[in-house]
Design a protein around this motif. Sequence first.
Motif, mmCIF file in Angstrom:
data_model
loop_
_atom_site.group_PDB
_atom_site.id
_atom_site.type_symbol
_atom_site.label_atom_id
_atom_site.label_comp_id
_atom_site.label_asym_id
_atom_site.label_seq_id
_atom_site.Cartn_x
_atom_site.Cartn_y
_atom_site.Cartn_z
ATOM 1 N N LEU A 123 45.546 -31.096 20.126
ATOM 2 C CA LEU A 123 46.400 -30.370 19.190
ATOM 3 C C LEU A 123 46.400 -28.879 19.457
ATOM 4 O O LEU A 123 47.415 -28.198 19.289
ATOM 5 N N SER A 124 45.272 -28.352 19.898
ATOM 6 C CA SER A 124 45.208 -26.914 20.164
ATOM 7 C C SER A 124 46.023 -26.538 21.398
ATOM 8 O O SER A 124 46.384 -25.381 21.581
ATOM 9 N N ARG A 125 46.340 -27.553 22.230
ATOM 10 C CA ARG A 125 47.147 -27.299 23.436
ATOM 11 C C ARG A 125 48.592 -27.753 23.262
ATOM 12 O O ARG A 125 49.357 -27.782 24.217
ATOM 13 N N ARG A 126 48.953 -28.140 22.032
ATOM 14 C CA ARG A 126 50.273 -28.722 21.783
ATOM 15 C C ARG A 126 51.279 -27.649 21.363
ATOM 16 O O ARG A 126 51.038 -26.869 20.454
ATOM 17 N N TRP A 127 52.427 -27.660 22.044
ATOM 18 C CA TRP A 127 53.527 -26.749 21.702
ATOM 19 C C TRP A 127 54.775 -27.593 21.467
ATOM 20 O O TRP A 127 54.970 -28.620 22.105
ATOM 21 N N ILE A 128 55.602 -27.146 20.546
ATOM 22 C CA ILE A 128 56.715 -27.971 20.064
ATOM 23 C C ILE A 128 58.039 -27.228 20.137
ATOM 24 O O ILE A 128 58.094 -26.006 19.950
ATOM 25 N N GLN A 159 52.591 -24.872 16.090
ATOM 26 C CA GLN A 159 52.590 -24.952 14.643
ATOM 27 C C GLN A 159 51.270 -24.450 14.072
ATOM 28 O O GLN A 159 50.214 -24.644 14.666
ATOM 29 N N GLU A 160 51.358 -23.839 12.904
ATOM 30 C CA GLU A 160 50.149 -23.326 12.249
ATOM 31 C C GLU A 160 49.106 -24.424 12.087
ATOM 32 O O GLU A 160 47.919 -24.198 12.287
ATOM 33 N N ASP A 161 49.580 -25.639 11.721
ATOM 34 C CA ASP A 161 48.593 -26.696 11.478
ATOM 35 C C ASP A 161 48.139 -27.393 12.750
ATOM 36 O O ASP A 161 47.369 -28.344 12.703
ATOM 37 N N ASP A 162 48.595 -26.921 13.917
ATOM 38 C CA ASP A 162 48.042 -27.392 15.185
ATOM 39 C C ASP A 162 46.959 -26.449 15.697
ATOM 40 O O ASP A 162 46.305 -26.736 16.696
ATOM 41 N N LYS A 163 46.792 -25.329 15.033
ATOM 42 C CA LYS A 163 45.752 -24.386 15.454
ATOM 43 C C LYS A 163 44.395 -24.960 15.051
ATOM 44 O O LYS A 163 44.273 -25.625 14.025
ATOM 45 N N PRO A 164 43.384 -24.713 15.878
ATOM 46 C CA PRO A 164 42.094 -25.403 15.696
ATOM 47 C C PRO A 164 41.546 -25.378 14.273
ATOM 48 O O PRO A 164 41.015 -26.378 13.787
#
Length: 222
Positions: A123-128, A159-164
């Motif tokens: 998730l920390s490496r996920r961009w959308i 996304q904010e909620d993908d940040k660690p």
Amino acid sequence: MASKLLRAVILGPPGSGKGTVCQRIADSFGLQHLSSGHFLRENIRTDTELGILAKQYIQQGLLIPDHVITRLMMMELESRRVQPWLLDGFPRTLTQAEALDKICQPDLVISLNIPFETLKDRLSRRWIHPPSGRVYNMEFNPPQVQGIDDITGEPLIQQEDDKPEAVAAKLRQYKEVAKPVIELYKTRGILHSFSGTETNKIWPYVYSLFSNKMASIGVKKA
């Protein structure tokens, strides 16, 4: 296309690889991949009644209530009563699972169990790309140009909620809500759980499960 109808559900927390697994199942077995996120984006984009309602919740920073997602998915499923499908992102709650039963009880439910550290890293490496919902992972599925969507050339966001710092809370919430859904399907004897850290290593077992299930009900592969 399948001659008999197989209906399946895939469950898993954010970052579990649900989208990838669903696409592979759809490509291999001819099931329609029905993503609640995709339908939600389409309804918001086209300003349907449900799309406008959902947008109001999003703009206020609120979760979209069960009844909105349920109405949306019931409409989609009603129009696909004679088609084989694979549900992704629905049902997420027991209320949604009970609503699904009124249209059709799934034949097969897959639950992806991925270790917390793996989910956090993914998730920390996920961009959308928000308009389309396309997801990139900087490690194993990066965009051709850093920070840019491959198809439209538009910018990607994290996304904010993908940040660690937000991932742990999101996973806790998923477990709390998903537990009764998992228990429901486990009790029915249709739940199949797969654990691991790599989608490519889990996939052969998922493929084998679907192959055997389709053979047992006399369905030929697409």
